[in-house]
Structure formats: structure tokens, C-alpha cells
Scaffold this motif. Structure first.
Motif, mmCIF file in Angstrom:
data_model
loop_
_atom_site.group_PDB
_atom_site.id
_atom_site.type_symbol
_atom_site.label_atom_id
_atom_site.label_comp_id
_atom_site.label_asym_id
_atom_site.label_seq_id
_atom_site.Cartn_x
_atom_site.Cartn_y
_atom_site.Cartn_z
ATOM 1 N N SER A 77 -41.246 38.621 93.611
ATOM 2 C CA SER A 77 -42.092 39.555 92.874
ATOM 3 C C SER A 77 -41.403 39.962 91.574
ATOM 4 N N GLY A 78 -42.216 40.157 90.534
ATOM 5 C CA GLY A 78 -41.676 40.515 89.235
ATOM 6 C C GLY A 78 -41.434 39.324 88.335
ATOM 7 N N SER A 79 -41.548 38.117 88.878
ATOM 8 C CA SER A 79 -41.388 36.903 88.081
ATOM 9 C C SER A 79 -42.642 36.668 87.231
ATOM 10 N N SER A 80 -42.481 35.983 86.112
ATOM 11 C CA SER A 80 -43.575 35.785 85.157
ATOM 12 C C SER A 80 -43.906 34.308 85.001
ATOM 13 N N ILE A 81 -45.157 34.045 84.679
ATOM 14 C CA ILE A 81 -45.630 32.690 84.391
ATOM 15 C C ILE A 81 -46.450 32.736 83.112
ATOM 16 N N VAL A 82 -46.157 31.850 82.171
ATOM 17 C CA VAL A 82 -46.915 31.788 80.928
ATOM 18 C C VAL A 82 -47.605 30.429 80.835
ATOM 19 N N PHE A 83 -48.855 30.429 80.368
ATOM 20 C CA PHE A 83 -49.585 29.173 80.205
ATOM 21 C C PHE A 83 -50.706 29.353 79.194
ATOM 22 N N ASP A 84 -51.188 28.236 78.685
ATOM 23 C CA ASP A 84 -52.359 28.230 77.814
ATOM 24 C C ASP A 84 -53.499 27.566 78.576
ATOM 25 N N TYR A 85 -54.740 27.906 78.204
ATOM 26 C CA TYR A 85 -55.863 27.318 78.938
ATOM 27 C C TYR A 85 -57.115 27.248 78.062
ATOM 28 N N PRO A 86 -57.982 26.266 78.308
ATOM 29 C CA PRO A 86 -59.230 26.137 77.561
ATOM 30 C C PRO A 86 -60.293 27.075 78.129
ATOM 31 N N ASP A 87 -61.050 27.710 77.238
ATOM 32 C CA ASP A 87 -62.041 28.676 77.711
ATOM 33 C C ASP A 87 -63.325 27.994 78.192
ATOM 34 N N GLU A 88 -64.272 28.809 78.652
ATOM 35 C CA GLU A 88 -65.474 28.291 79.305
ATOM 36 C C GLU A 88 -66.425 27.540 78.381
ATOM 37 N N HIS A 89 -66.203 27.631 77.063
ATOM 38 C CA HIS A 89 -67.077 26.934 76.116
ATOM 39 C C HIS A 89 -66.562 25.550 75.739
ATOM 40 N N THR A 90 -65.401 25.182 76.252
ATOM 41 C CA THR A 90 -64.721 23.961 75.820
ATOM 42 C C THR A 90 -65.583 22.710 75.920
ATOM 43 N N GLY A 139 -65.691 24.778 69.389
ATOM 44 C CA GLY A 139 -65.369 24.533 67.998
ATOM 45 C C GLY A 139 -65.241 23.046 67.711
ATOM 46 N N GLU A 140 -65.360 22.689 66.452
ATOM 47 C CA GLU A 140 -65.299 21.271 66.075
ATOM 48 C C GLU A 140 -63.966 20.637 66.475
ATOM 49 N N ARG A 141 -62.889 21.371 66.292
ATOM 50 C CA ARG A 141 -61.582 20.820 66.655
ATOM 51 C C ARG A 141 -61.500 20.547 68.154
ATOM 52 N N THR A 142 -62.058 21.461 68.934
ATOM 53 C CA THR A 142 -62.038 21.276 70.386
ATOM 54 C C THR A 142 -62.846 20.063 70.794
ATOM 55 N N GLN A 143 -64.009 19.902 70.208
ATOM 56 C CA GLN A 143 -64.842 18.749 70.550
ATOM 57 C C GLN A 143 -64.109 17.445 70.247
ATOM 58 N N LYS A 144 -63.385 17.406 69.143
ATOM 59 C CA LYS A 144 -62.634 16.202 68.797
ATOM 60 C C LYS A 144 -61.432 16.018 69.713
ATOM 61 N N GLN A 145 -60.813 17.122 70.111
ATOM 62 C CA GLN A 145 -59.684 17.038 71.029
ATOM 63 C C GLN A 145 -60.123 16.483 72.374
ATOM 64 N N VAL A 146 -61.274 16.919 72.857
ATOM 65 C CA VAL A 146 -61.814 16.406 74.117
ATOM 66 C C VAL A 146 -62.059 14.904 74.005
ATOM 67 N N MET A 147 -62.623 14.470 72.884
ATOM 68 C CA MET A 147 -62.876 13.048 72.654
ATOM 69 C C MET A 147 -61.569 12.261 72.616
ATOM 70 N N MET A 148 -60.583 12.787 71.913
ATOM 71 C CA MET A 148 -59.303 12.087 71.790
ATOM 72 C C MET A 148 -58.615 11.944 73.141
ATOM 73 N N ALA A 149 -58.646 12.997 73.946
ATOM 74 C CA ALA A 149 -58.005 12.953 75.259
ATOM 75 C C ALA A 149 -58.664 11.902 76.149
ATOM 76 N N ALA A 150 -59.994 11.841 76.086
ATOM 77 C CA ALA A 150 -60.718 10.866 76.902
ATOM 78 C C ALA A 150 -60.375 9.441 76.465
ATOM 79 N N ARG A 151 -60.321 9.225 75.157
ATOM 80 C CA ARG A 151 -60.005 7.893 74.641
ATOM 81 C C ARG A 151 -58.587 7.481 74.998
ATOM 82 N N ALA A 152 -57.696 8.445 75.110
ATOM 83 C CA ALA A 152 -56.301 8.154 75.447
ATOM 84 C C ALA A 152 -56.094 7.946 76.939
ATOM 85 N N GLY A 153 -57.168 8.080 77.707
ATOM 86 C CA GLY A 153 -57.061 7.915 79.151
ATOM 87 C C GLY A 153 -56.533 9.127 79.872
ATOM 88 N N GLU A 154 -56.491 10.286 79.188
ATOM 89 C CA GLU A 154 -56.019 11.527 79.793
ATOM 90 C C GLU A 154 -57.099 12.594 79.603
#
Length: 305
Positions: A209-222, A228-243
Motif C-alpha cells: 500500500s502507498g505504492s504508485s503507478i503511472v500510465f498514459d491511456y487513450p480516451d473513449e473517443h479514440t 483528433g486527426e493525429r489520433t486517427q492517423k496514429q490508429v492507422m499507423m499502428a494497424a499497418r505496423a501490425g501492432e
């Protein structure tokens, strides 16, 4: 040849290196990232990105170097810079309040252990990553002829294995009874929700208890037309890269999931707050090259109850 597992980490290292080399006032200063990349790798990534300007910003006019800067500032660097700044600021606060272990999950080419400030000297630092990426990281660091910090420990682990936590517990330097700080940056995007929840639960059970965890995450509109336009392109790029990106979360959904694994949200930043709190000094110094936090990406600091 760099193994596939490290390609995303390489581009992240490139963006941190480019930012550090081209700015006096920085969002985040990774002074060692450039040294982890060969000249060939750096130039290859730079060339590929500048040539992709038509995809990232249709209608752009300018030189190849101007195109590269625009791609880096607009698309590549906001997330690696912002989340690293957020995580290391939170880590410093945690260390001053008694955290004595720093666990870096999916460490990639993180350089904190090699540029650690004085306040980090009392931390035991653990870099956890897939064996392929971890081995490549060690090879690159050894080529720098710098000594491995005495408080750094490598833990090669395949997180897809059901008993991956045993690798952590087998590390003699790790103490599951002391307050720790964990970084899970760049992980949420590529895991289904149930898998990420299970992963969070496993991490939380490793720590007191008392330990911390930090992370980033995509919101529900992703994955919607509202992204956003950048997000839409990021999603496309990730899919094309196989990830492909696999999950996104609303604040309420995330809050409930964290509660289920015994975590409470301590700090949360939206894109507007990230830009205002973490990017403002840089933007004031570089009005011609502003950086804004990545669309639809939030940062979260949670604490174990």
C-alpha cells in the motif's frame, strides 16, 4: 538488425533525441537518447518521417528539414516527451516521500538510470522488458562505454506468460515489502481491456500500500469519428505496423477498473492540461514550433490503497 519488438521504442528514442538536440528549453531532456541510436538508424528514421509529411500534414510546403521538424513536433514527440516528463516529475515526488524502488515496465530505450539525478541515488531501479528488446538495449548501452549504475537491475520478462511476476520476485534486489513507483507508459494502447486489468492487478499485488503507478491511456473517443486527426492517423499507423491499438477508456470506466484492482486515481491530466502544465515553457520559447499534447491521450497517476 534490430528485432521487431524494439521498433516502436526506437522511434520513441529518435523523437526524444531530436527534441533534446534542437531545443534549449525542453519539454523533457533525454540527453542520452541520441547516443543509443547509430547514425544510420537516426538518418533512416529522419528520412522516412520527413518523406511522410504528405500523410501527416497534406499541403505542407517547405524543405525536408522543415518537414521533419513538423512531423516530429506534431506527431512523434508529444506523447514520448509529455508522458516521460509527467512520470519523472511524479517519481521525484514519490521518492521524496519514501518510495525506494522504481519499476519501469516495457522499458525500451529509457535512459533514466544512466542520467539519474542525485535524488534518485537511493532508489533501486528495475528495467523490465521482453528479452529481445532488453538484450538490444544492453548491447547499445555497452557500446557507450559507460558503467552500469549500481542501483540498476535488468529483468527480462515476457509479459504474456501467466507467471511473469515470478521473474520479478526471483530478482534478489527486489523487495515486495517496500513502497515503489511503477511506470507503465505506452502499454494500455496495445492490450485488450481485460488483459490490461489483469496486468494492473498483477503489478499491484507485487507492491505494498502507498505504492504508485503511472500510465498514459487513450480516451473513449479514440476509435470514433470524434477522435483528433493525429489520433486517427496514429490508429492507422499502428494497424499497418501490425501492432493495432485495442482499447480506449472513459474516465469513469478507468476509475472503476482501478478501484477493482485496489488503486485510486491521485492525479489525472487531459490533453489541454498536459499542454498547459508540461509544454508551456517550451512553447513560450519556440512560438514558431509549438507542441501540443497528443489528441485523446490522458495521463494517470494511481496509488494502491
Amino acid at each position: 538488425m534490430v528485432k521487431k519488438e524494439s521498433l516502436t521504442a526506437l522511434v520513441s528514442a529518435f523523437s526524444r533525441a531530436y527534441h533534446a538536440e534542437h531545443n534549449l528549453i525542453k519539454v523533457f531532456d533525454d540527453s542520452l537518447a541520441r547516443q543509443l541510436l547509430t547514425d544510420e538508424e537516426y538518418e533512416s528514421i529522419a528520412s522516412n518521417m520527413s518523406q511522410g509529411i504528405a500523410f501527416f500534414q497534406p499541403g505542407f510546403e517547405g524543405t525536408q528539414e522543415q518537414a521533419l521538424r513538423r512531423v516530429v513536433d506534431h506527431q512523434l514527440s508529444p506523447s514520448p516527451l509529455g508522458r516521460a516528463a509527467f512520470a519523472e516529475q511524479a517519481l521525484e515526488v514519490a521518492a521524496l516521500h519514501g518510495a525506494s524502488q522504481y519499476l519501469i515496465f516495457a522499458a525500451g530505450y529509457d535512459t533514466f538510470a544512466y542520467r539519474q539525478p542525485e535524488w534518485a541515488s537511493k532508489l533501486q531501479i528495475f528495467e523490465l522488458d521482453h528479452p529481445a528488446t532488453a538484450e538490444d538495449k544492453r548491447r547499445r548501452v555497452s557500446a557507450l562505454n559507460c558503467n552500469k549504475p549500481s542501483n540498476l537491475h535488468y529483468v527480462s520478462v515476457d509479459f504474456s506468460e501467466p507467471d511473469w511476476t515470478s521473474r520479478m520476485l526471483d530478482c534478489h534486489a527486489f523487495d515486495p515489502s517496500v513502497i515503489s513507483f511503477s511506470s507503465l507508459l505506452g502499454i494500455t494502447y496495445y492490450l485488450p481491456k481485460d488483459v490490461f486489468k489483469e496486468f494492473l492487478s498483477a503489478v499491484t499485488k507485487l507492491l505494498p500500500s502507498g505504492s504508485s503507478i503511472v500510465f498514459d491511456y487513450p480516451d473513449e473517443h479514440t476509435f470514433t469519428a470524434h477522435a483528433g486527426e493525429r489520433t486517427q492517423k496514429q490508429v492507422m499507423m499502428a494497424a499497418r505496423a501490425g501492432e493495432p491499438m485495442q482499447a480506449s477508456y472513459s474516465y469513469e470506466e478507468l476509475e472503476h477498473m482501478l478501484e477493482d484492482v485496489n488503486l485510486l486515481i491521485y492525479q489525472h491530466l487531459t490533453p489541454a492540461e498536459i499542454t498547459g502544465q508540461l509544454f508551456q515553457a517550451y512553447n513560450d520559447s519556440q512560438p514558431a514550433h509549438p507542441i501540443t499534447a497528443f489528441d485523446n491521450v490522458n495521463y494517470c497517476l494511481a496509488v494502491k490503497r
